[in-house]
Design a protein around this motif. Structure first.
Motif, mmCIF file in Angstrom:
data_model
loop_
_atom_site.group_PDB
_atom_site.id
_atom_site.type_symbol
_atom_site.label_atom_id
_atom_site.label_comp_id
_atom_site.label_asym_id
_atom_site.label_seq_id
_atom_site.Cartn_x
_atom_site.Cartn_y
_atom_site.Cartn_z
ATOM 1 N N SER A 55 9.261 2.363 10.057
ATOM 2 C CA SER A 55 8.986 0.933 10.142
ATOM 3 C C SER A 55 7.522 0.706 9.794
ATOM 4 C CB SER A 55 9.282 0.411 11.545
ATOM 5 O OG SER A 55 8.453 1.049 12.499
ATOM 6 N N GLN A 56 7.150 -0.562 9.630
ATOM 7 C CA GLN A 56 5.777 -0.869 9.255
ATOM 8 C C GLN A 56 4.801 -0.701 10.417
ATOM 9 O OE1 GLN A 56 6.067 -4.850 7.452
ATOM 10 N NE2 GLN A 56 5.805 -3.854 5.455
ATOM 11 N N GLU A 57 5.312 -0.772 11.642
ATOM 12 C CA GLU A 57 4.460 -0.606 12.814
ATOM 13 C C GLU A 57 5.080 0.436 13.740
ATOM 14 O OE1 GLU A 57 3.714 -4.336 14.699
ATOM 15 O OE2 GLU A 57 3.028 -5.313 12.849
ATOM 16 N N ASN A 58 4.232 1.324 14.256
ATOM 17 C CA ASN A 58 4.694 2.404 15.132
ATOM 18 C C ASN A 58 3.564 2.682 16.118
ATOM 19 O OD1 ASN A 58 5.303 4.847 16.372
ATOM 20 N ND2 ASN A 58 6.081 5.824 14.504
ATOM 21 N N ASP A 97 2.452 0.262 7.617
ATOM 22 C CA ASP A 97 1.607 -0.646 6.851
ATOM 23 C C ASP A 97 0.152 -0.199 6.994
ATOM 24 O OD1 ASP A 97 -0.176 -3.410 7.229
ATOM 25 O OD2 ASP A 97 1.177 -3.392 5.498
ATOM 26 N N PRO A 98 -0.549 0.081 5.899
ATOM 27 C CA PRO A 98 -1.917 0.615 6.004
ATOM 28 C C PRO A 98 -2.889 -0.343 6.685
ATOM 29 C CG PRO A 98 -1.344 0.127 3.716
ATOM 30 C CD PRO A 98 -0.089 0.021 4.499
ATOM 31 N N ASP A 99 -2.750 -1.653 6.429
ATOM 32 C CA ASP A 99 -3.659 -2.612 7.061
ATOM 33 C C ASP A 99 -3.433 -2.672 8.567
ATOM 34 O OD1 ASP A 99 -4.848 -3.282 4.651
ATOM 35 O OD2 ASP A 99 -3.362 -4.843 4.224
ATOM 36 N N TRP A 100 -2.166 -2.668 8.992
ATOM 37 C CA TRP A 100 -1.871 -2.673 10.429
ATOM 38 C C TRP A 100 -2.420 -1.411 11.093
ATOM 39 C CZ3 TRP A 100 0.844 0.843 13.405
ATOM 40 C CH2 TRP A 100 1.065 0.459 14.737
ATOM 41 N N LEU A 101 -2.209 -0.252 10.448
ATOM 42 C CA LEU A 101 -2.644 1.011 11.034
ATOM 43 C C LEU A 101 -4.174 1.070 11.126
ATOM 44 C CD1 LEU A 101 -1.931 3.779 12.142
ATOM 45 C CD2 LEU A 101 -1.884 4.648 9.785
ATOM 46 N N ARG A 102 -4.855 0.615 10.068
ATOM 47 C CA ARG A 102 -6.317 0.616 10.080
ATOM 48 C C ARG A 102 -6.841 -0.219 11.246
ATOM 49 N NH1 ARG A 102 -6.959 -1.896 5.790
ATOM 50 N NH2 ARG A 102 -6.959 -0.112 4.370
ATOM 51 N N VAL A 117 -7.520 3.716 4.873
ATOM 52 C CA VAL A 117 -6.099 4.074 4.864
ATOM 53 C C VAL A 117 -5.522 3.639 3.528
ATOM 54 C CG1 VAL A 117 -3.881 3.867 6.031
ATOM 55 C CG2 VAL A 117 -5.998 3.692 7.357
ATOM 56 N N ARG A 118 -5.006 4.581 2.769
ATOM 57 C CA ARG A 118 -4.479 4.245 1.453
ATOM 58 C C ARG A 118 -3.139 4.926 1.213
ATOM 59 N NH1 ARG A 118 -9.380 7.339 0.262
ATOM 60 N NH2 ARG A 118 -8.901 9.384 -0.637
ATOM 61 N N VAL A 119 -2.347 4.308 0.340
ATOM 62 C CA VAL A 119 -1.011 4.807 0.015
ATOM 63 C C VAL A 119 -1.108 5.785 -1.148
ATOM 64 C CG1 VAL A 119 1.306 4.185 -0.772
ATOM 65 C CG2 VAL A 119 0.069 2.687 0.818
ATOM 66 N N VAL A 120 -0.373 6.890 -1.023
ATOM 67 C CA VAL A 120 -0.281 7.879 -2.096
ATOM 68 C C VAL A 120 1.193 8.170 -2.337
ATOM 69 C CG1 VAL A 120 -0.745 10.274 -2.742
ATOM 70 C CG2 VAL A 120 -2.518 8.942 -1.615
ATOM 71 N N GLU A 121 1.608 8.173 -3.580
ATOM 72 C CA GLU A 121 2.985 8.516 -3.928
ATOM 73 C C GLU A 121 3.029 9.971 -4.386
ATOM 74 O OE1 GLU A 121 5.740 6.783 -3.651
ATOM 75 O OE2 GLU A 121 4.820 4.889 -2.993
ATOM 76 N N LEU A 122 3.825 10.771 -3.692
ATOM 77 C CA LEU A 122 4.010 12.167 -4.074
ATOM 78 C C LEU A 122 5.439 12.299 -4.578
ATOM 79 C CD1 LEU A 122 2.600 14.953 -4.099
ATOM 80 C CD2 LEU A 122 3.646 15.383 -1.874
ATOM 81 N N SER A 124 8.589 10.931 -5.279
ATOM 82 C CA SER A 124 9.196 9.681 -4.805
ATOM 83 C C SER A 124 8.937 9.449 -3.318
ATOM 84 C CB SER A 124 10.710 9.715 -5.057
ATOM 85 O OG SER A 124 11.299 10.822 -4.386
ATOM 86 N N THR A 125 8.006 10.215 -2.736
ATOM 87 C CA THR A 125 7.727 10.105 -1.305
ATOM 88 C C THR A 125 6.434 9.328 -1.081
ATOM 89 O OG1 THR A 125 8.781 12.255 -0.921
ATOM 90 C CG2 THR A 125 7.387 11.388 0.836
ATOM 91 N N ARG A 126 6.518 8.310 -0.225
ATOM 92 C CA ARG A 126 5.343 7.499 0.096
ATOM 93 C C ARG A 126 4.578 8.134 1.258
ATOM 94 N NH1 ARG A 126 4.050 3.324 3.788
ATOM 95 N NH2 ARG A 126 2.759 1.617 2.939
ATOM 96 N N LEU A 127 3.304 8.431 1.030
ATOM 97 C CA LEU A 127 2.441 9.021 2.046
ATOM 98 C C LEU A 127 1.273 8.084 2.316
ATOM 99 C CD1 LEU A 127 2.139 12.660 0.587
ATOM 100 C CD2 LEU A 127 3.867 11.809 2.185
ATOM 101 N N LEU A 128 0.605 8.301 3.439
ATOM 102 C CA LEU A 128 -0.659 7.630 3.723
ATOM 103 C C LEU A 128 -1.753 8.683 3.844
ATOM 104 C CD1 LEU A 128 0.164 4.880 6.404
ATOM 105 C CD2 LEU A 128 -0.170 4.588 3.941
ATOM 106 N N VAL A 129 -2.922 8.358 3.315
ATOM 107 C CA VAL A 129 -4.098 9.214 3.477
ATOM 108 C C VAL A 129 -5.123 8.430 4.281
ATOM 109 C CG1 VAL A 129 -5.948 10.477 2.335
ATOM 110 C CG2 VAL A 129 -3.664 10.437 1.317
ATOM 111 N N LEU A 130 -5.477 8.949 5.457
ATOM 112 C CA LEU A 130 -6.473 8.323 6.326
ATOM 113 C C LEU A 130 -7.769 9.121 6.204
ATOM 114 C CD1 LEU A 130 -3.495 8.079 7.735
ATOM 115 C CD2 LEU A 130 -4.795 7.190 9.669
ATOM 116 N N VAL A 131 -8.857 8.438 5.884
ATOM 117 C CA VAL A 131 -10.130 9.116 5.633
ATOM 118 C C VAL A 131 -11.214 8.511 6.511
ATOM 119 C CG1 VAL A 131 -11.859 9.733 3.896
ATOM 120 C CG2 VAL A 131 -9.452 9.538 3.239
#
Length: 582
Positions: A55-58, A97-102, A117-122, A124-131
């Motif tokens: 989900s978008q929020e967890n 959702d990256p904005d919600w998580l940030r 927090v940014r989205v990366v596609e590997l 067909s898999t959607r990942l998030l990278v938090l820096v």
């Protein structure tokens, strides 16, 4: 003021490298590095480990990730977290959702951490990278400060965190002005400084010892023009902010203490008192005739002093904890607050350039001939311990963090003393590389560049040059070490102790003649070198060629070796290892 990073961002380079390895099929548990972590989204596993829809929020994930990101922000250099990959490499992905998580991470860290927090596609898999880059002030999560050690987040106290931050910023606390002046200098500390200088014997030290008290302090560069002492000057000549050194003597482990030296006052006075107490407890050993040594100590006095001084100079003086010196029997253990700094660790501590935590304090102690100006004195401890047959100092970082130095003494090894007495040139006794190689060969039988590099803590080219230099050394006119027979042309050379050297070290090298030890040594050779022949085994173990062949046959029958060619005929026949080098 802003600063521009020259060249690629090291953290971004690590992130890119980890993503490439994941894309190639590597599992995160095999590739995680100190600054980059890889995790699946917390809270997505149901009963039996089944993956639940995202989900978008967890909230559970946000709370968990806030702690991890705070830990990375508190770590030197910052760090990154790649979200959506299980530890075994399964690509689970994330719908967060990256904005919600940030924003949620910012809230959970009390507004102290804004992660990228940014989205990366590997594929067909959607990942998030938090820096996050390194924090300016420590970031607490649930009331605790944590930072990353290896691949774990561990709790750290605020004092240790701030001390590390100060050191990385290049500020030398010991060079900063204190609240003391020349009027506060303790005359006892001045007299102790003179004693150490007079004992050094060199002309410059004698000249400094004869200076007036005020001139002596000024020439150590620990006082400003207006007479204000620096923190280094205050420590050395006025007093430590809390108990600096705590020495305890026990005759046996667990026994009652027979002496304890613990108190405040000038650091020089504390060092002197502990120095005197340790010398008084250091057992005198009478060496048998034939050696120039006559009488030796169970622990090298110079190595003991180096350990005590290192624990005084390179410790973290922001910590209220004392440097503890436990003198138990013939063993001395010095534990000082503050971990390793400046890239130093046990694997490079002998040869790493000096990185003093407090440069002004270190230089003052060097001027007093109590510390080494060019380094941190570890090479001298190694030299003094190995040259009488003791093992080198055991140096580790333990939780706290603290640096722990253990010197394990005892009766000097008569065989090592005899070997060094017979060695030419006489500088062998002070050549740390030679002493390390002798110790390794007496315990393991052989050495080559690959094996010697971590022992000498040098790069391969320097290691090869050191081995070539040691090969020129002599024992009663014979070589100290000799190339191993049977090594094929074009293969890197390997060395063993020469027969005369082995004869002198008969007790030490006897272990290599025990059957089980021979098997271990031959297998270690085969695994490291990729092959083994009867000629090599014969020269390595001292067995005859037929006995060497029988040993290799037994290792083949046990499944450790295989023939290098099916025919088994002809000159140069050899075996290859079946199992890899563990």
């Amino acid at each position: 003021m802003t600063y521009r990073l020259l060249g690629p961002d090291p953290l971004e380079s690590q992130i890119d490298a980890v993503l490439r390895q994941i894309a190639a099929g590597s599992a995160p548990r095999d590739i995680e590095v100190a600054q980059v972590d890889v995790k699946e989204e917390p809270g997505r596993r149901g009963a039996g480990g089944a993956i639940q829809p995202g989900s978008q929020e967890n909230e559970a994930a946000a709370r968990y990730l806030a702690g991890d990101m705070a830990c990375l922000a508190n770590t030197p250099g910052g760090g990154a977290l790649i979200l959506g990959i299980a530890d075994d490499g399964t690509r689970i992905g994330t719908d967060l959702d990256p904005d919600w998580l940030r924003h949620r991470v910012w809230e959970l860290t009390e507004g102290r951490l804004t992660a990228d927090v940014r989205v990366v596609e590997l594929d067909s898999t959607r990942l998030l990278v938090l820096v996050t880059h390194e924090a300016i002030e420590p970031i607490r999560h649930e009331g605790r400060i944590k930072w990353r050690v290896d691949d774990h987040c561990v709790e750290v106290d605020p004092t240790t965190w701030h001390s590390g931050k100060l050191q990385r910023s290049g500020v030398d606390w010991s060079a900063q002005p204190s609240g003391h002046t020349l009027m506060d200098v303790n005359p006892v500390a001045i007299e102790i400084a003179r004693r150490y200088l007079r004992a050094a014997g060199d002309e410059a030290a004698q000249d400094l010892a004869e200076a007036t008290g005020e001139d002596l302090v000024r020439r150590l560069n620990v006082v400003a023009g207006d007479g204000t002492l620096t923190n280094a000057g205050s420590l050395l000549f006025v007093g430590s902010p809390s108990i600096g050194l705590d020495y305890i003597r026990r005759d046996v482990p667990g026994g009652d203490s027979t002496n304890r030296v613990r108190g405040g006052g000038p650091l020089l006075e504390q060092v002197w008192n502990v120095d005197q107490a340790s010398q008084a407890a250091d057992r005198v050993v009478h060496v048998a005739g034939g050696f120039a040594h006559g009488q030796l100590r169970a622990l090298s006095p110079r190595a003991v002093r180096e350990a005590i001084v290192n624990g005084s100079v390179h410790r973290d003086w922001a910590s209220p904890q004392p440097t503890t010196i436990e003198h138990i029997g013939d063993t001395l253990i010095v534990t000082s607050p503050g971990g390793f700094i400046g890239g130093i660790d046990p694997s490079n501590i002998i040869t790493h350039p000096a990185v003093p935590r407090y440069r002004s304090l270190a230089e003052a102690m060097a001027a007093l001939r109590l510390a080494e100006r060019e380094g941190i004195g570890i090479d001298r401890m190694v030299r003094d311990m190995l040259s009488v047959g003791h093992q080198g100092p055991e140096i580790t970082e333990v939780a706290g963090p603290y640096v722990r130095v253990a010197l394990i003494g005892g009766d000097p090894d008569q065989e090592i003393l005899a070997l060094i007495a017979a060695a030419q040139p006489p500088e062998v006794a002070s050549d740390v590389d030679a002493l390390l190689v002798i110790e390794h060969l007496s315990l393991h039988g052989w050495i080559d560049v690959d094996r010697a590099a971590p022992v000498l803590q040098r790069p391969p080219a320097e290691t090869a040059a050191a081995l070539a230099r040691i090969a020129e050394m002599r024992v009663n006119g014979d070589p100290l070490i000799t190339p191993l027979d049977g090594v094929p042309a074009g293969h890197p050379p390997a060395y063993r102790l020469s027969d005369p050297a082995q004869a002198i070290l008969a007790t030490r090298t006897a272990a290599s003649r025990v059957p089980d030890r021979r098997r271990e040594m031959v297998l270690a050779w085969a695994r490291a070198r990729g092959r083994v022949s009867t000629t090599e085994v014969s020269d390595l173990t001292g067995l005859s060629v037929p006995s060497s062949g029988a040993l290799l046959t037994a290792l083949e029958e046990d499944g450790h070796l295989a023939p290098g060619r099916e025919t088994r005929l002809g000159r140069g026949f050899f075996y290859i290892p079946v199992d890899v080098d563990p």
